[in-house]
Write a protein that holds these residues in place. Structure first.
Motif, PDB file in Angstrom:
ATOM      1  N   THR A 295      22.773 -16.962  27.288  1.00 19.34           N
ATOM      2  CA  THR A 295      22.264 -16.412  26.025  1.00 19.34           C
ATOM      3  C   THR A 295      21.886 -14.944  26.188  1.00 19.34           C
ATOM      4  OG1 THR A 295      21.409 -18.602  25.450  1.00 19.34           O
ATOM      5  CG2 THR A 295      20.547 -16.723  24.219  1.00 19.34           C
ATOM      6  N   VAL A 296      21.187 -14.621  27.272  1.00 12.57           N
ATOM      7  CA  VAL A 296      20.787 -13.234  27.522  1.00 12.57           C
ATOM      8  C   VAL A 296      22.015 -12.350  27.698  1.00 12.57           C
ATOM      9  CG1 VAL A 296      19.622 -11.736  29.189  1.00 12.57           C
ATOM     10  CG2 VAL A 296      18.538 -13.859  28.454  1.00 12.57           C
ATOM     11  N   THR A 299      23.228 -10.644  24.634  1.00 13.38           N
ATOM     12  CA  THR A 299      22.261  -9.802  23.906  1.00 13.38           C
ATOM     13  C   THR A 299      22.903  -8.513  23.430  1.00 13.38           C
ATOM     14  OG1 THR A 299      20.416 -10.726  25.162  1.00 13.38           O
ATOM     15  CG2 THR A 299      20.074  -8.589  24.091  1.00 13.38           C
ATOM     16  N   GLN A 300      23.573  -7.813  24.320  1.00 11.99           N
ATOM     17  CA  GLN A 300      24.131  -6.516  23.942  1.00 11.99           C
ATOM     18  C   GLN A 300      25.168  -6.610  22.834  1.00 11.99           C
ATOM     19  OE1 GLN A 300      25.136  -5.205  27.977  1.00 11.99           O
ATOM     20  NE2 GLN A 300      23.671  -3.518  27.749  1.00 11.99           N
ATOM     21  N   THR A 302      25.320  -8.844  20.527  1.00 19.49           N
ATOM     22  CA  THR A 302      24.586  -9.210  19.313  1.00 19.49           C
ATOM     23  C   THR A 302      23.845  -8.010  18.746  1.00 19.49           C
ATOM     24  OG1 THR A 302      24.287 -11.420  20.260  1.00 19.49           O
ATOM     25  CG2 THR A 302      22.937 -10.837  18.352  1.00 19.49           C
ATOM     26  N   VAL A 303      23.247  -7.212  19.630  1.00 19.69           N
ATOM     27  CA  VAL A 303      22.544  -6.010  19.176  1.00 19.69           C
ATOM     28  C   VAL A 303      23.521  -5.050  18.507  1.00 19.69           C
ATOM     29  CG1 VAL A 303      21.317  -3.950  19.971  1.00 19.69           C
ATOM     30  CG2 VAL A 303      20.657  -6.192  20.835  1.00 19.69           C
ATOM     31  N   LEU A 318      15.284  -8.729  18.978  1.00 22.17           N
ATOM     32  CA  LEU A 318      16.128  -9.351  19.996  1.00 22.17           C
ATOM     33  C   LEU A 318      15.946  -8.654  21.344  1.00 22.17           C
ATOM     34  CD1 LEU A 318      18.287 -11.378  20.785  1.00 22.17           C
ATOM     35  CD2 LEU A 318      20.028  -9.771  19.960  1.00 22.17           C
ATOM     36  N   ILE A 319      15.870  -7.331  21.324  1.00 25.28           N
ATOM     37  CA  ILE A 319      15.664  -6.594  22.579  1.00 25.28           C
ATOM     38  C   ILE A 319      14.316  -6.935  23.188  1.00 25.28           C
ATOM     39  CG2 ILE A 319      15.317  -4.279  23.521  1.00 25.28           C
ATOM     40  CD1 ILE A 319      17.444  -3.276  21.599  1.00 25.28           C
ATOM     41  N   THR A 322      14.454 -10.429  24.663  1.00 22.96           N
ATOM     42  CA  THR A 322      15.240 -10.439  25.902  1.00 22.96           C
ATOM     43  C   THR A 322      14.471  -9.790  27.044  1.00 22.96           C
ATOM     44  OG1 THR A 322      17.240 -10.284  24.540  1.00 22.96           O
ATOM     45  CG2 THR A 322      17.458  -9.817  26.888  1.00 22.96           C
ATOM     46  N   LEU A 343      18.728  -2.163  28.254  1.00 22.92           N
ATOM     47  CA  LEU A 343      18.066  -2.477  26.986  1.00 22.92           C
ATOM     48  C   LEU A 343      17.080  -1.377  26.599  1.00 22.92           C
ATOM     49  CD1 LEU A 343      17.442  -6.326  27.380  1.00 22.92           C
ATOM     50  CD2 LEU A 343      19.193  -5.182  26.012  1.00 22.92           C
ATOM     51  N   THR A 558      13.782 -19.964  25.242  1.00 22.71           N
ATOM     52  CA  THR A 558      12.925 -18.788  24.997  1.00 22.71           C
ATOM     53  C   THR A 558      11.517 -19.233  24.640  1.00 22.71           C
ATOM     54  OG1 THR A 558      13.639 -18.752  22.696  1.00 22.71           O
ATOM     55  CG2 THR A 558      14.825 -17.319  24.216  1.00 22.71           C
TER      56      THR A 558
END
Length: 976
Positions: A295-296, A299-300, A302-303, A318-319, A322, A343, A558
């Motif tokens: 999932t992590v 992150t990028q 998704t951002v 989100l950042i 994470t 991040l 999370t």
């Protein structure tokens, strides 16, 4: 040497060391150290303290020390070599009384007697007795101690003969310096003719070293002999200790065999079950951790996806989530070692993107067409940007909006000027390039329409700014309200936790005492918290938090972050629903300060509009354009500016003083020009005035009638009606006739213009009052100079100042005095209470005018008085009757009456003739007394009576004086 000490007990090491140290101290104190000649000449011997205390030629050559002293004072006074003491040691220098003088006791030192030591003696006497008793009881030490002490002393003396270099802990012959000090090469040199002497020196060195070796061996043997029993005892104990160790080793081996059998039978299976269970749990955690890593890992991307849709708040959330997972759940994972810094860089990039986006939004919002539309541009986008900036603590974003406001205000004026200039054909933009020069070429109506357009644009501009800033402030207040609710929730949770801890303590106490909870509490008395905890305790201790079936949806992805970040939905005033997270790390003070700054930004917007308007006005006023405006144009301009000022105050809620100050400045200039023009006009009118009665046009009568109705205003002109009406001879004011000159009629109109100007421009009330007072004073003083001072003879060219001129001047002054209270009331209604003191100017003016009127009346009386004095001084009592003197007097009185009757009211005419009659009686009485004519009924008395009757009849025959009480009996001297 060892056998000689076997019979005596061996002393303990600590006691021997104590004795040895004590004896060393005693030796060091009383006996100098005696040693053999030192082998090492370079090694210092003796007490090092003495070396340290001796003077130094290098260090002490500039400092006085005790070594410079020759003889001290006590030695000089107590020299035993002298036969007797020299008694004149001091007296020969300091006087005879120096030795025999008694020293005065000090006031600060008490007299000490034996009584002061009585308490000490009482305390110390019992202790002394106890000490004496103990000395008698304790026996002296045996001879062994003395022998041992002597032996130690001898050993120490022998050891002191050995050079100290051999006793050093770092003694090593490998060191060249140490080797040369112990074995100098000079003893082994065989060169030259010194061979025999060097051989003897080498032999002596060998003997010394042998002697030192013997001393050391003897002392070692002595120490071994003192501890011989301890060596034998240690050897004996060694065999017993080896037996004990052998038996212990066999027992330990047997015990280990038994424990190994027990472990195989009883523990190995259970431990294997626990190990497998732990392995299973670890596998589940590893699987969940891998899912969390997956999932992590997303992150990028998704951002990036969120940023493409301008979802800055979601990307920042989100950042943050994470980052928290990386610090808590995935800390130390090598593959993610660079993700945290990436991040952080991405977060900084989002900060720049949000600031750039907000700047673009502000530019688009403020620069869109200024139509009558005050809707907010893309409210959802604005709210999202503000939330993102607040989340990142970018609290100065409103400054960007403020900078855009300044630029937009400049562009609004520029665009309005360009649009207006383009519509005027008279202005050639190719010849006149600068906008300011093009604007100065406009006439007043064109420029006024341009200013009106600018003010309307600014009004819409401020309304848009207010709507946008209100939306921003509502977002700030939503965050502030969320913080307050969060604090209230935390307080509630803390109170509940305190209650649960209390119940938990009670349950633990009951369990420790061996009681059941149901026994301690009744069926209905068990607290809810305790019941819940009891039910949790009754569950299986081996129950697992995550079963194998729940692995597909891990509950711990999370947990640490989501448990701390709660979101709540809030709706802005515009109807936009936003999710507010709890990680807005902003204090209430910061949020309140930000809200105040945003409100201050609205005030600044008003100030900016006013400042730009002032600059626009000043640019047009450079060539004196505003000062050249007439009253109506300036009043129109002033009203437009007042309306704009009130509109901005209503929109922004605060007064802006720049435009008001500029208006006041222009108003002051207008007042100065207004006053100077009218004062100059009045001066020219007075200089050309011939002081003759003027006809009153109908428009002036209408002007006076409008004031009589209670309002001071200039009536509108009616050309058709005015042309048919003829001028009147007198001015009718509240039923009274006023004969005036043309200057006074125009002065009344000027006064009304002052009053109406105050109505149109209230800010200049005080200035207008001062200027109007100055104008009235000027008219009074100038008219006095021209009429009473006969200045009109030179200015206008009048032959003389007649009584008609004087009466007409008095009546004009009375007309002005009639309007002064009305003018005062008009200004009083428009002044502030603290400015009422300025109304005293009207009181002073009224007094000056009354004094002027009184002076004119006195002048008229003085004219007749001089006439009476001239005529009656020649009066003789003789026939015929009436006499020529009285005929002339009556003729002059008739002329006076004819000159003033139509000008002055009847009451004033009667009062004036009463004063003239009093002057006449005074002169007649004086002349009769001079002629010795008395009221005795004689012929002379009859002649005088006939003349007086003629005078009385003629005077009472004049119009309006028939009922005048002349009281002519006062001309006769009263009999005493």
């Amino acid at each position: 040497m060892a056998s000689s000490h076997n019979s005596s007990p061996v002393p303990q090491s600590n006691s021997s060391d104590a004795f040895f140290k004590k004896e060393m101290d005693a030796t060091k104190r009383f006996r100098p150290v005696q040693s053999l000649p030192d082998v090492c000449p370079k090694e210092p011997t003796g007490n090092p303290n003495n070396l340290r205390d001796s003077p130094s030629l290098v260090a002490d050559q500039q400092r006085w020390t005790i070594y410079h002293s020759k003889v001290n004072l006590p030695a000089a006074l107590n020299d035993p070599r002298l036969a007797k003491r020299e008694s004149d040691f001091f007296t020969k220098t300091w006087g005879v009384d120096f030795v025999d003088t008694e020293v005065t006791p000090s006031f600060y030192l008490p007299q000490i007697t034996k009584e002061h030591f009585a308490l000490y003696q009482q305390e110390i006497t019992p202790r002394e007795k106890v000490h004496e008793r103990c000395k008698n009881i304790c026996t002296p030490k045996d001879t062994f101690d003395r022998t041992l002490l002597h032996t130690h002393d001898k050993s120490r003396t022998d050891l002191e003969q050995v050079p100290k270099i051999f006793m050093k802990p770092d003694f090593a012959l490998e060191d060249s310096l140490t080797f040369n000090a112990v074995l100098p090469w000079s003893h082994f040199s065989t060169a030259g003719g010194k061979g025999n002497r060097d051989a003897a020196s080498s032999k002596l060195l060998q003997e010394k070293l042998s002697h030192y070796l013997d001393i050391v061996e003897v002392n070692i043997a002595h120490q071994i002999s003192l501890r011989s029993e301890a060596f034998f005892h240690a050897m004996t104990s060694q065999h017993e200790l080896q037996d004990y160790l052998r038996k212990t080793s066999q027992a330990v081996k047997l015990l280990r065999e038994k424990i190994s059998k027990i472990d195989k039978v009883m523990c190995e299976g259970s431990l294997r079950v626990l190990r497998l269970s732990l392995t299973r749990n670890n596998c589940i955690k590893a699987y969940n951790k891998l899912k969390l890593m997956a999932t992590v890992h997303q992150t990028q991307p998704t951002v990036q996806l969120l940023l493409s849709t301008s979802e800055y708040v979601g990307a920042l959330d989100l950042i943050a989530t994470t980052q928290e997972v990386l610090q808590q759940e995935l800390q130390g994972i090598h593959s993610f070692r660079h993700l945290g810094s990436q991040l952080c860089e991405l977060e900084k990039l989002i900060d720049k993107m949000m600031i750039a986006e907000f700047s673009t939004y502000a530019r688009n919002d403020l620069n869109r067409p200024l139509e009558d539309d005050c809707q907010i541009l893309e409210e959802e986008r604005l709210v999202s940007l503000v939330f993102g900036l607040l989340k990142q603590r970018k609290l100065n974003f409103y400054e960007i909006y403020g900078d855009e406001m300044i630029n937009t205000a400049k562009n609004i004026i520029k665009q309005c000027v360009v649009n207006t200039v383009s519509q005027i054909e008279e202005i050639d933009t190719e010849v006149v390039v600068k906008l300011a020069d093009q604007m100065r070429m406009m006439n007043f109506p064109q420029w006024f329409d341009l200013l009106k357009n600018i003010f309307s644009k600014f009004t819409i501009f401020l309304k848009r700014i207010k709507a946008t800033l209100n939306t921003i402030r509502s977002v700030v207040f939503l965050v502030l309200d969320k913080n307050q609710k969060t604090r209230d929730l935390e307080d509630t949770l803390q109170k509940n936790a305190a209650k649960e801890s209390t119940v938990d303590t009670e349950v633990a106490y009951l369990t420790h005492e061996g009681m059941f909870i149901s026994d301690a509490f009744g069926d209905g008395e068990l607290p809810a918290g305790a019941a819940d905890m009891a039910s949790q305790r009754n569950t299986s201790p081996n129950s697992e938090p995550c079963s194998s079936d729940s692995v597909s949806e891990p509950e711990c992805t999370t947990d640490s972050s989501s448990s701390k970040e709660h979101t709540s939905s809030s709706i802005t005033p515009g109807g936009v629903e936003m999710m507010i997270s709890d990680d807005m790390k902003l204090t209430d003070l910061e949020l309140v300060r930000l809200a105040n700054n945003i409100q201050e930004l609205l005030y600044n917007a008003s100030d900016i509009c006013h400042d730009r308007s002032v600059k626009f006005l000043m640019a047009r006023a450079k060539d004196g354009f505003l000062e050249k405006l007439n009253s109506n144009e300036f009043v129109t301009l002033s009203r437009l500016m007042e309306v704009f000022i009130l509109d901005t105050e209503q929109i922004c809620g605060r007064k802006s003083m720049s435009l008001r100050g500029a208006l006041q400045s222009q108003a002051n200039r207008f007042v100065n020009r207004f006053h100077e023009e009218r004062k100059t006009k009045l001066s020219l009118l007075l200089d050309n005035e011939r002081w003759k009665q003027a006809e009153v046009p109908a428009e002036f009568q209408d002007l006076v009638d409008s004031v009589s109705d209670g309002r001071i205003s200039l009536p509108e002109k009616k050309p058709t009606a005015t042309e048919e009406r003829k001028p009147a001879e007198f001015l009718i004011v509240e039923g009274q006739k006023y004969a005036t000159v043309g200057t006074v009629l125009l002065l009344i109109r000027i006064i009304l213009e002052y009053c109406q100007c105050v109505d149109n421009i209230p800010s200049i009330t005080t200035d207008m009052l001062t200027r109007l007072s100055d104008l009235l004073k000027y008219f009074n003083s100038r008219s006095c100079q021209l009429v009473l001072g006969a200045g009109a003879l030179q200015v206008v060219g009048l032959k003389t100042i007649t009584t008609k001129n004087l009466a007409l001047s008095s009546r004009c002054l009375q007309l002005i005095v009639h309007y002064i209270p009305i003018i005062r009331a008009h200004f009083e209604a428009r002044l502030q209470p603290k400015q009422f003191s300025m109304l005293r100017h009207f009181d002073h003016i009224t007094k000056d005018y009354h004094d002027h009127i009184a002076e004119i009346s006195a002048k008229l009386v003085a004219i007749m008085d001089s006439l009476f004095d001239k005529l009656l001084s020649k009066y003789e009592v003789k026939a015929p009757v009436p006499s020529a003197c009285f005929r002339n007097i009556c003729k002059q009185m008739a002329k006076m009456h004819e000159a003033i009757y139509d000008l002055l009211p009847e009451e004033q005419t009667q009062m004036l003739f009463l004063r003239i009659n009093a002057s006449y009686k005074l002169h007649l009485k004086r002349q009769l007394a001079h002629l010795n004519v008395v009221n005795d009924g004689g012929p002379l008395n009859g002649l005088v009576t006939s003349d007086v009757a003629f005078y009385t009849g003629n005077l009472q025959a004049l119009k309006g004086l028939n009922n005048l009480d002349l009281n002519m009996a006062e001309i006769w001297e009263q009999k005493r």
